[in-house]
Design an enzyme around this catalytic site. Structure first.
Site, PDB file in Angstrom:
ATOM      1  N   GLU A  62       4.603  19.058 -34.162  1.00  0.00           N
ATOM      2  CA  GLU A  62       3.320  19.289 -34.819  1.00  0.00           C
ATOM      3  C   GLU A  62       2.183  19.114 -33.822  1.00  0.00           C
ATOM      4  O   GLU A  62       2.336  18.392 -32.823  1.00  0.00           O
ATOM      5  CB  GLU A  62       3.156  18.352 -36.011  1.00  0.00           C
ATOM      6  CG  GLU A  62       4.219  18.581 -37.076  1.00  0.00           C
ATOM      7  CD  GLU A  62       3.911  17.892 -38.396  1.00  0.00           C
ATOM      8  OE1 GLU A  62       2.892  17.163 -38.468  1.00  0.00           O
ATOM      9  OE2 GLU A  62       4.685  18.087 -39.345  1.00  0.00           O
TER      10      GLU A  62
ATOM     11  N   ARG B 154      16.292  35.320   7.091  1.00  0.00           N
ATOM     12  CA  ARG B 154      15.016  35.095   7.789  1.00  0.00           C
ATOM     13  C   ARG B 154      15.289  34.373   9.098  1.00  0.00           C
ATOM     14  O   ARG B 154      16.027  33.387   9.154  1.00  0.00           O
ATOM     15  CB  ARG B 154      14.103  34.240   6.895  1.00  0.00           C
ATOM     16  CG  ARG B 154      12.766  33.878   7.512  1.00  0.00           C
ATOM     17  CD  ARG B 154      11.783  35.033   7.426  1.00  0.00           C
ATOM     18  NE  ARG B 154      10.429  34.569   7.616  1.00  0.00           N
ATOM     19  CZ  ARG B 154       9.821  34.479   8.809  1.00  0.00           C
ATOM     20  NH1 ARG B 154      10.463  34.817   9.912  1.00  0.00           N
ATOM     21  NH2 ARG B 154       8.566  34.059   8.892  1.00  0.00           N
TER      22      ARG B 154
ATOM     23  N   GLU C 142      12.416  19.920 -25.838  1.00  0.00           N
ATOM     24  CA  GLU C 142      13.525  19.280 -26.573  1.00  0.00           C
ATOM     25  C   GLU C 142      13.515  17.760 -26.404  1.00  0.00           C
ATOM     26  O   GLU C 142      14.544  17.112 -26.246  1.00  0.00           O
ATOM     27  CB  GLU C 142      14.861  19.857 -26.100  1.00  0.00           C
ATOM     28  CG  GLU C 142      15.922  19.922 -27.178  1.00  0.00           C
ATOM     29  CD  GLU C 142      15.738  21.125 -28.093  1.00  0.00           C
ATOM     30  OE1 GLU C 142      16.571  21.331 -28.983  1.00  0.00           O
ATOM     31  OE2 GLU C 142      14.757  21.860 -27.921  1.00  0.00           O
TER      32      GLU C 142
ATOM     33  N   GLU D 196      10.436  11.347 -20.761  1.00  0.00           N
ATOM     34  CA  GLU D 196      10.079   9.955 -21.067  1.00  0.00           C
ATOM     35  C   GLU D 196      10.809   9.492 -22.331  1.00  0.00           C
ATOM     36  O   GLU D 196      11.291   8.349 -22.414  1.00  0.00           O
ATOM     37  CB  GLU D 196       8.563   9.847 -21.240  1.00  0.00           C
ATOM     38  CG  GLU D 196       7.770  10.001 -19.941  1.00  0.00           C
ATOM     39  CD  GLU D 196       7.815  11.407 -19.355  1.00  0.00           C
ATOM     40  OE1 GLU D 196       7.770  11.523 -18.118  1.00  0.00           O
ATOM     41  OE2 GLU D 196       7.899  12.383 -20.142  1.00  0.00           O
TER      42      GLU D 196
END
Length: 390
Positions: free
Chosen positions: A127, A273, A368, A372
Site C-alpha cells: 500500500e 577488448r 518481495e 532489510e
C-alpha cells in the site's frame, strides 16, 4: 549451470527456455526495453512452452515441476530479460496459493485456465503508506450479506492491467488483535466485478520495463464472500507468508539471471577488448573482477537451489528463502556494477545491455520484501530454531 538433480523432462524444459531466450528474446530485447513495450509475442511463446502452468498440478494442469526446476527456468528468462520473469512471478504465487488453500470450486474455476495462461493472476499486497508493514494495511473488505465491500488502495502491482485475477490481501476484521488474525486473501475476478476497481496509472520505473507496475484503487467494490481464498476469513496473512517463500525464491532466481547475463557479457567483452597489446582479462584488476563475479554467482545459485529443495521437502523455508533472496539480489547488483566497470565507458551506453542489467538489478533488492526485512526474518528464525546446523 547444473541441472543434474532434475528429471529428464525438467532438464528438457530448461533447455527449451534457454533456446527461446537465445533465439527470440536476446535479438529483440534492447529495442522493446528501451521503448518500454509490452512483450506480447514473448508472452505468447511462454504460454506455448507451458511456463504459466509450471506450478499447477494435475488434474488442472500438466503437473507442477520441482521448485528447483522453477528456479532454473526463472533464471533463464531473467537472463534474457528480467521483465519476462516478472510477467509470470506473481502468477505462480497465486497458483500455489490456490492449490494449497483454495476451495475445490476456486481451484476448478481458475487453475485450468491459469495453467494455459488464458487467465493470468497477480497479487496485491503493498500500500502507498504501508511498505513492508503489511499488518498495518488500510484496505478493508466489510461484510454486507453474501458480499464483501472493498475500499482502499494498493501500489506497485505488477501485471495489474493484463491480469484478470487479483489475489488481494486485505482486512476483513479491522478490529482483530493481533492484526494478522483479521487479514484475508480475496480473489478479485475482473470478469465478475463491476464498478469499484480502477487501475489508476502505470508507475514510471528505473528498470523493469515493458511489464506494467500499477496503482489500484478500490471504491466500494463488491465481490461475493465465496471469493475469500479457502473460504476462511482471517487466514490470509499466514497463507500469503507461505506463498511468499516461493515469491522470494523467484526474485532470487531473477537476480541470478541478471547476474549471469552481466557476467556472460563481461567475460565476452574482456576477451574481445584489448589494451596495452593484450585482452583486458589478462590485466589482473579485470581478471579479479571476473573471478569474484563468477564466485558470487555460483554461491548465490547454490544457496537458492538449497532453499528450493528445502521447500520441496515440505519444510518451513522462510529463513532459507530469505537468505537466498538477500544474498542473490545483493550479488546480482554487485555483478551488474562490475560488468559496467569492465565495459568502461561502453558500460554507460544504452547500446550495450550491461546498462539495462544495472537498472534492473536494484528491483530484486527492494522487491518481495526489502533486504532489510529479509535480515529481520533470518535473525528471528535463527533465534527461534536455536541452531545454525543444516
Amino acid at each position: 549451470m547444473s541441472t543434474e538433480q532434475l528429471s529428464a523432462e525438467e532438464r528438457e524444459l530448461v533447455k527449451v527456455v534457454r533456446d527461446f531466450v537465445d533465439r527470440q528474446v536476446k535479438p529483440d530485447v534492447q529495442e522493446l526495453e528501451h521503448a518500454n513495450t509490452y512483450p506480447e509475442a514473448f508472452i505468447e511463446t511462454m504460454k506455448e512452452i507451458g511456463i504459466y502452468g509450471l506450478a499447477i498440478d494435475e488434474p488442472w494442469g500438466p503437473g507442477r515441476v520441482s521448485t528447483e526446476c522453477y528456479v532454473l527456468v526463472t533464471e533463464e528468462l531473467a537472463r534474457g530479460w528480467m521483465s519476462l520473469a516478472g510477467a509470470m512471478g506473481g502468477h505462480t504465487v497465486v497458483a500455489k496459493l490456490l492449490q494449497d488453500f483454495g476451495t475445490p470450486e476456486q481451484q476448478e474455476r481458475y487453475l485450468p485456465r491459469m495453467a494455459t495462461g488464458e487467465v493470468r493472476a497477480t497479487m496485491a499486497l503493498t500500500e502507498p503508506g504501508g511498505g513492508s508493514d503489511l499488518q498495518a494495511m488500510r484496505t478493508v473488505a466489510r461484510r454486507d450479506g453474501e458480499e464483501l465491500v472493498i475500499s482502499g488502495g494498493k501500489t506497485w502491482i505488477s501485471n495489474a492491467r493484463r491480469s484478470s485475477l487479483i489475489a488481494l490481501l486485505c482486512k476483513t476484521d479491522p478490529q482483530a488483535q493481533p492484526a494478522h488474525r483479521g487479514i484475508s486473501i480475496v480473489l478479485v475476478d475482473k470478469e465478475q466485478v463491476g464498478a469499484g476497481l480502477t487501475v489508476s496509472r502505470d508507475l514510471p520505473k528505473l528498470g523493469y520495463k515493458g511489464v506494467e507496475s500499477c496503482e489500484l484503487v478500490f471504491e466500494d467494490l463488491r465481490v461475493p464472500v465465496a471469493q475469500v481464498l479457502g473460504g476462511d476469513e482471517g487466514a490470509g496473512f499466514a497463507q500469503m507468508m507461505r506463498g511468499l517463500e516461493v515469491g522470494r525464491l523467484q526474485v532470487a532466481a531473477r537476480a541470478l539471471g541478471v547476474g549471469r547475463a552481466a557476467l556472460e557479457d563481461a567475460l565476452r567483452y574482456a576477451q574481445e577488448r584489448e589494451s596495452f597489446g593484450q585482452p583486458i582479462w589478462k590485466h589482473q584488476s579485470i581478471g579479479n573482477y571476473l573471478a569474484n563475479m563468477a564466485t558470487k554467482l555460483s554461491a548465490a545459485r547454490q544457496l537458492t537451489l538449497h532453499a528450493a529443495r528445502t521447500y520441496d521437502r515440505g519444510e518451513r523455508s522462510d529463513m532459507e528463502a530469505g537468505m537466498a533472496k538477500l544474498f542473490a539480489s545483493e550479488a546480482g547488483m554487485e555483478i551488474a556494477l562490475d560488468a559496467v566497470r569492465i565495459h568502461g565507458g561502453y558500460g554507460y551506453s544504452t547500446e550495450f545491455d550491461v546498462e539495462r542489467y544495472f537498472r534492473d538489478a536494484p528491483l530484486m533488492i527492494v522487491g518481495e520484501g526489502t533486504n532489510e526485512i529479509q535480515r529481520n526474518v533470518i535473525a528471528a528464525q535463527l533465534v527461534k530454531r536455536g541452531s545454525v546446523a543444516p
